[in-house]
Design a protein around this motif. Structure first.
Motif, PDB file in Angstrom:
ATOM      1  N   PRO A 265       1.141  -0.883   0.187  1.00 25.10           N
ATOM      2  CA  PRO A 265      -0.131   0.852  -0.117  1.00 25.10           C
ATOM      3  C   PRO A 265       0.659   1.212   0.108  1.00 25.10           C
ATOM      4  O   PRO A 265       2.253   0.924   0.124  1.00 25.10           O
ATOM      5  N   ILE A 266       0.835   2.112  -0.732  1.00 27.70           N
ATOM      6  CA  ILE A 266       0.909   3.917  -0.679  1.00 27.70           C
ATOM      7  C   ILE A 266       0.844   4.661   0.236  1.00 27.70           C
ATOM      8  O   ILE A 266      -0.718   4.567   0.837  1.00 27.70           O
ATOM      9  N   GLY A 267       1.630   5.235   0.489  1.00 20.55           N
ATOM     10  CA  GLY A 267       1.399   5.670   1.699  1.00 20.55           C
ATOM     11  C   GLY A 267       1.625   5.748   3.597  1.00 20.55           C
ATOM     12  O   GLY A 267       2.491   4.388   3.533  1.00 20.55           O
ATOM     13  N   GLU A 268       1.744   6.480   4.666  1.00 18.16           N
ATOM     14  CA  GLU A 268       2.051   6.118   6.263  1.00 18.16           C
ATOM     15  C   GLU A 268       1.179   4.218   6.329  1.00 18.16           C
ATOM     16  O   GLU A 268       0.229   4.966   6.114  1.00 18.16           O
ATOM     17  N   PRO A 269       1.876   4.010   7.528  1.00 19.40           N
ATOM     18  CA  PRO A 269       3.631   4.351   7.930  1.00 19.40           C
ATOM     19  C   PRO A 269       4.731   3.351   6.613  1.00 19.40           C
ATOM     20  O   PRO A 269       5.588   2.792   7.145  1.00 19.40           O
ATOM     21  N   PHE A 270       3.739   3.017   5.571  1.00 19.15           N
ATOM     22  CA  PHE A 270       5.143   2.383   4.479  1.00 19.15           C
ATOM     23  C   PHE A 270       5.954   3.099   3.694  1.00 19.15           C
ATOM     24  O   PHE A 270       7.022   2.636   3.338  1.00 19.15           O
ATOM     25  N   GLU A 271       5.618   4.175   4.059  1.00 19.59           N
ATOM     26  CA  GLU A 271       6.622   5.480   3.268  1.00 19.59           C
ATOM     27  C   GLU A 271       7.460   5.583   3.979  1.00 19.59           C
ATOM     28  O   GLU A 271       8.869   5.593   3.865  1.00 19.59           O
ATOM     29  N   HIS A 272       7.885   5.332   5.636  1.00 14.41           N
ATOM     30  CA  HIS A 272       9.057   5.409   6.160  1.00 14.41           C
ATOM     31  C   HIS A 272       9.846   3.326   6.014  1.00 14.41           C
ATOM     32  O   HIS A 272      10.549   3.574   6.912  1.00 14.41           O
ATOM     33  N   LEU A 273       9.491   3.149   5.885  1.00 13.94           N
ATOM     34  CA  LEU A 273       9.752   1.214   6.110  1.00 13.94           C
ATOM     35  C   LEU A 273      10.795   1.096   4.970  1.00 13.94           C
ATOM     36  O   LEU A 273      10.761   1.493   3.998  1.00 13.94           O
ATOM     37  N   GLU A 274      12.011   0.597   5.684  1.00 15.32           N
ATOM     38  CA  GLU A 274      13.249  -0.139   4.084  1.00 15.32           C
ATOM     39  C   GLU A 274      12.595  -1.225   4.131  1.00 15.32           C
ATOM     40  O   GLU A 274      11.390  -2.422   4.347  1.00 15.32           O
ATOM     41  N   ALA A 275      13.383  -2.134   3.117  1.00  6.74           N
ATOM     42  CA  ALA A 275      12.705  -3.131   2.536  1.00  6.74           C
ATOM     43  C   ALA A 275      13.332  -4.522   2.964  1.00  6.74           C
ATOM     44  O   ALA A 275      12.236  -5.318   2.896  1.00  6.74           O
ATOM     45  N   SER A 276      13.632  -4.315   3.882  1.00  8.95           N
ATOM     46  CA  SER A 276      14.103  -5.074   5.006  1.00  8.95           C
ATOM     47  C   SER A 276      12.545  -5.294   5.331  1.00  8.95           C
ATOM     48  O   SER A 276      12.613  -6.736   5.878  1.00  8.95           O
ATOM     49  N   SER A 277      11.948  -4.504   5.786  1.00 12.07           N
ATOM     50  CA  SER A 277      10.597  -5.117   6.337  1.00 12.07           C
ATOM     51  C   SER A 277       9.714  -5.988   5.780  1.00 12.07           C
ATOM     52  O   SER A 277       8.268  -6.423   6.133  1.00 12.07           O
ATOM     53  N   PHE A 278      10.221  -6.633   4.712  1.00 13.31           N
ATOM     54  CA  PHE A 278       9.899  -6.396   3.443  1.00 13.31           C
ATOM     55  C   PHE A 278       9.730  -7.871   2.524  1.00 13.31           C
ATOM     56  O   PHE A 278       9.289  -8.931   1.944  1.00 13.31           O
ATOM     57  N   ASP A 279      11.187  -7.543   2.819  1.00 12.11           N
ATOM     58  CA  ASP A 279      12.145  -9.156   1.924  1.00 12.11           C
ATOM     59  C   ASP A 279      11.479 -10.587   1.693  1.00 12.11           C
ATOM     60  O   ASP A 279      10.491 -10.989   3.163  1.00 12.11           O
ATOM     61  N   TYR A 280      11.773 -11.435   1.286  1.00 10.32           N
ATOM     62  CA  TYR A 280      11.377 -12.915   1.278  1.00 10.32           C
ATOM     63  C   TYR A 280      10.337 -12.773   1.211  1.00 10.32           C
ATOM     64  O   TYR A 280       9.381 -13.787   2.614  1.00 10.32           O
ATOM     65  N   ASN A 281       9.214 -12.109   0.548  1.00  6.92           N
ATOM     66  CA  ASN A 281       7.759 -13.041   0.254  1.00  6.92           C
ATOM     67  C   ASN A 281       7.318 -13.752  -1.392  1.00  6.92           C
ATOM     68  O   ASN A 281       8.987 -13.235  -1.938  1.00  6.92           O
ATOM     69  N   ASP A 282       6.526 -13.887  -1.308  1.00  6.57           N
ATOM     70  CA  ASP A 282       6.341 -14.857  -2.668  1.00  6.57           C
ATOM     71  C   ASP A 282       6.127 -13.830  -3.249  1.00  6.57           C
ATOM     72  O   ASP A 282       7.203 -13.653  -4.533  1.00  6.57           O
ATOM     73  N   CYS A 283       5.535 -12.872  -3.934  1.00  8.04           N
ATOM     74  CA  CYS A 283       5.261 -11.706  -4.254  1.00  8.04           C
ATOM     75  C   CYS A 283       5.161 -10.511  -4.766  1.00  8.04           C
ATOM     76  O   CYS A 283       3.875  -9.510  -5.295  1.00  8.04           O
ATOM     77  N   LEU A 284       5.804  -9.902  -3.068  1.00  8.31           N
ATOM     78  CA  LEU A 284       4.652  -8.046  -3.145  1.00  8.31           C
ATOM     79  C   LEU A 284       6.052  -7.126  -4.244  1.00  8.31           C
ATOM     80  O   LEU A 284       7.330  -7.408  -4.275  1.00  8.31           O
ATOM     81  N   CYS A 285       5.296  -6.468  -3.900  1.00  5.37           N
ATOM     82  CA  CYS A 285       5.985  -5.285  -5.257  1.00  5.37           C
ATOM     83  C   CYS A 285       5.811  -4.413  -4.872  1.00  5.37           C
ATOM     84  O   CYS A 285       4.095  -3.369  -3.514  1.00  5.37           O
ATOM     85  N   GLY A 286       6.198  -3.114  -5.611  1.00  5.99           N
ATOM     86  CA  GLY A 286       5.847  -1.892  -4.777  1.00  5.99           C
ATOM     87  C   GLY A 286       6.716  -1.288  -3.829  1.00  5.99           C
ATOM     88  O   GLY A 286       7.626  -1.707  -3.281  1.00  5.99           O
ATOM     89  N   ASN A 287       7.417   0.340  -3.920  1.00  2.00           N
ATOM     90  CA  ASN A 287       8.140   0.732  -2.693  1.00  2.00           C
ATOM     91  C   ASN A 287       7.808   0.116  -1.555  1.00  2.00           C
ATOM     92  O   ASN A 287       7.026   0.731  -0.616  1.00  2.00           O
ATOM     93  N   PRO A 288       9.443  -0.218  -0.912  1.00  2.00           N
ATOM     94  CA  PRO A 288      10.637   0.395  -0.984  1.00  2.00           C
ATOM     95  C   PRO A 288      11.070  -1.619  -2.590  1.00  2.00           C
ATOM     96  O   PRO A 288      12.279  -1.009  -2.297  1.00  2.00           O
ATOM     97  N   LEU A 289      10.276  -1.832  -2.288  1.00  2.00           N
ATOM     98  CA  LEU A 289      10.657  -3.214  -3.330  1.00  2.00           C
ATOM     99  C   LEU A 289      10.514  -2.690  -4.871  1.00  2.00           C
ATOM    100  O   LEU A 289      10.337  -1.557  -5.459  1.00  2.00           O
ATOM    101  N   ARG A 290      10.334  -4.062  -5.846  1.00  2.00           N
ATOM    102  CA  ARG A 290      10.584  -3.481  -6.903  1.00  2.00           C
ATOM    103  C   ARG A 290       9.713  -3.026  -7.290  1.00  2.00           C
ATOM    104  O   ARG A 290       8.576  -3.206  -6.441  1.00  2.00           O
ATOM    105  N   THR A 291       9.519  -2.271  -8.498  1.00  2.00           N
ATOM    106  CA  THR A 291       7.968  -1.704  -8.530  1.00  2.00           C
ATOM    107  C   THR A 291       7.397  -2.697  -9.394  1.00  2.00           C
ATOM    108  O   THR A 291       7.657  -4.155 -10.166  1.00  2.00           O
ATOM    109  N   CYS A 292       6.032  -2.769  -9.202  1.00  7.80           N
ATOM    110  CA  CYS A 292       4.598  -3.993  -9.513  1.00  7.80           C
ATOM    111  C   CYS A 292       4.719  -4.267 -10.758  1.00  7.80           C
ATOM    112  O   CYS A 292       4.564  -2.624 -11.760  1.00  7.80           O
TER     113      CYS A 292
END
Length: 376
Positions: free
Chosen positions: A349-376
């Motif tokens: 999702p786009i917006g807080e709290p996701f704007e201040h989170l780093e990629a390490s909060s979302f790494d190693y999932n099956d197919c998450l995308c979007g900032n701060p990971l790869r573009t969907c």
């Protein structure tokens, strides 16, 4: 006249003698009892404290006066408190520029001090041996039993439940083993239970809910097995629950999320399975929730709202699937969020709290995308 003067002098001497006797008797009463002093010296004899010299103050006949860490009841002059902490801001520690270290063991002679209300022998790092079993039969006036930060071994005395007046039981950071005594649920005044960082095994008593006064249950870093008892959810005053780094299995009781005072739950590093109860994530009083490194399944309940306030929400290293709930965007505050090492999919999702989170909060999932990971 001379005879009368002799009688007056004799009467004066007798009164003076009576006053001296009464003063002597008063002096005896005002000092600590001989039996308490002897018990303390026996206790001291089993310990060695070479750096600070605190036991050098244990001299003289009156153990109620200027004996380091000893306080007496002013009404009966019996020893009421032993407060010996190896980490302290006391001038004796500040002058030495170091924390304390003490070796030896806790002598059973401590049990002769049958008017004790406080027994603190904490953070000495080198005190070993077992907890004297006589404590649970002789020190029935205890309100605080704090032996944290030593090297005590053996089992918690099975009759620990006899200590009905104890409000604080802190045996953390030792080497205790064996199961939690079933009698612990009889400690009806207990408010603070801390047994962290030992080798305690077995299950949490199913009737732990009898301890209705508890505000903190801290059992992390042990070898506890079995499920989380449903009765924990009946402890109305419970604010902090730490069962992390054990071998707990089963699922999380749904009632846990309905507890009105509970603010911190640490269940990380166990073998807990099933789904995350929606009540846990919708509980607006819960500020810290750590379920990482378990076997949680299903999706993350989409139940966040404007009153949601998590200082830390860690769901990493599980088997969660589905999307990240969009209701997180409406949360009042999300400080630390970790959803890594799951099977989540879809756009972040786009917006807080996701704007201040780093990629390490979302790494190693099956197919998450979007900032701060790869573009969907």
């Amino acid at each position: 006249m001379e005879m009368m003067m002799r009688r007056l002098r004799l009467a004066f001497v007798m009164v003076l003698m009576i006053m001296v006797v009464m003063h002597s008797a008063s002096t005896v009463v005002e000092g600590c009892s001989a039996s308490d002093r002897e018990a303390l010296l026996d206790f001291k004899a089993s310990l060695n404290e070479p750096y600070l010299g605190i036991f050098s103050t244990w001299s003289g006949d009156d153990c109620c006066s200027n004996w380091y860490g000893i306080n007496c009841d002013p009404t009966n002059h019996r020893v009421a408190d032993i407060n010996l902490r190896g980490e302290s801001e006391d001038p004796i520690f500040l002058k030495a520029g170091r924390s304390g270290r003490m070796t030896g063991s806790i002598s059973p002679s401590i049990c002769k001090l049958d008017r004790l209300t406080t027994l603190i022998i904490a953070d000495w790092k080198g005190i070993s041996g077992e907890i004297p079993g006589c404590i649970t039969s002789s020190l029935l006036s205890l309100r605080v039993l704090d032996l944290v930060g030593n090297r005590l071994s053996g089992h918690i005395p099975p009759s620990i439940g006899n200590l009905r007046k104890v409000t604080v039981l802190n045996l953390a950071d030792n080497d205790l083993s064996g199961e939690l005594p079933a009698s612990i649920v009889q400690m009806s005044s207990l408010m603070h239970l801390d047994l962290r960082n030992n080798r305690i095994s077995g299950q949490i008593p199913s009737d732990i809910g009898k301890l209705t006064m508890l505000s903190r249950v801290l059992l992390g870093r042990n070898q506890i097995t079995g499920p989380i008892p449903n009765s924990i959810a009946t402890i109305y005053r419970l604010a902090d629950l730490d069962l992390s780094m054990n071998r707990i299995s089963g699922s999380i009781p749904e009632q846990l999320g309905r507890m009105p005072v509970l603010s911190t739950i640490n269940l990380d590093c166990n073998s807990i399975g099933g789904q995350i109860p929606a009540s846990l994530l919708s509980n607006t009083g819960l500020g810290i929730l750590n379920l990482s490194r378990n076997g949680m399944e299903g999706s993350i309940p989409d139940v966040f709202g404007p009153k949601t306030y998590f200082m830390a929400l860690d769901l990493s290293y599980n088997s969660l699937k589905g999307k990240i709930p969009t209701t997180l965007l409406g949360a009042n505050f999300i400080g630390h969020l970790d959803l890594s090492h799951n099977h989540l999919c879809g756009p972040i999702p786009i917006g807080e709290p996701f704007e201040h989170l780093e990629a390490s909060s979302f790494d190693y999932n099956d197919c998450l995308c979007g900032n701060p990971l790869r573009t969907c």
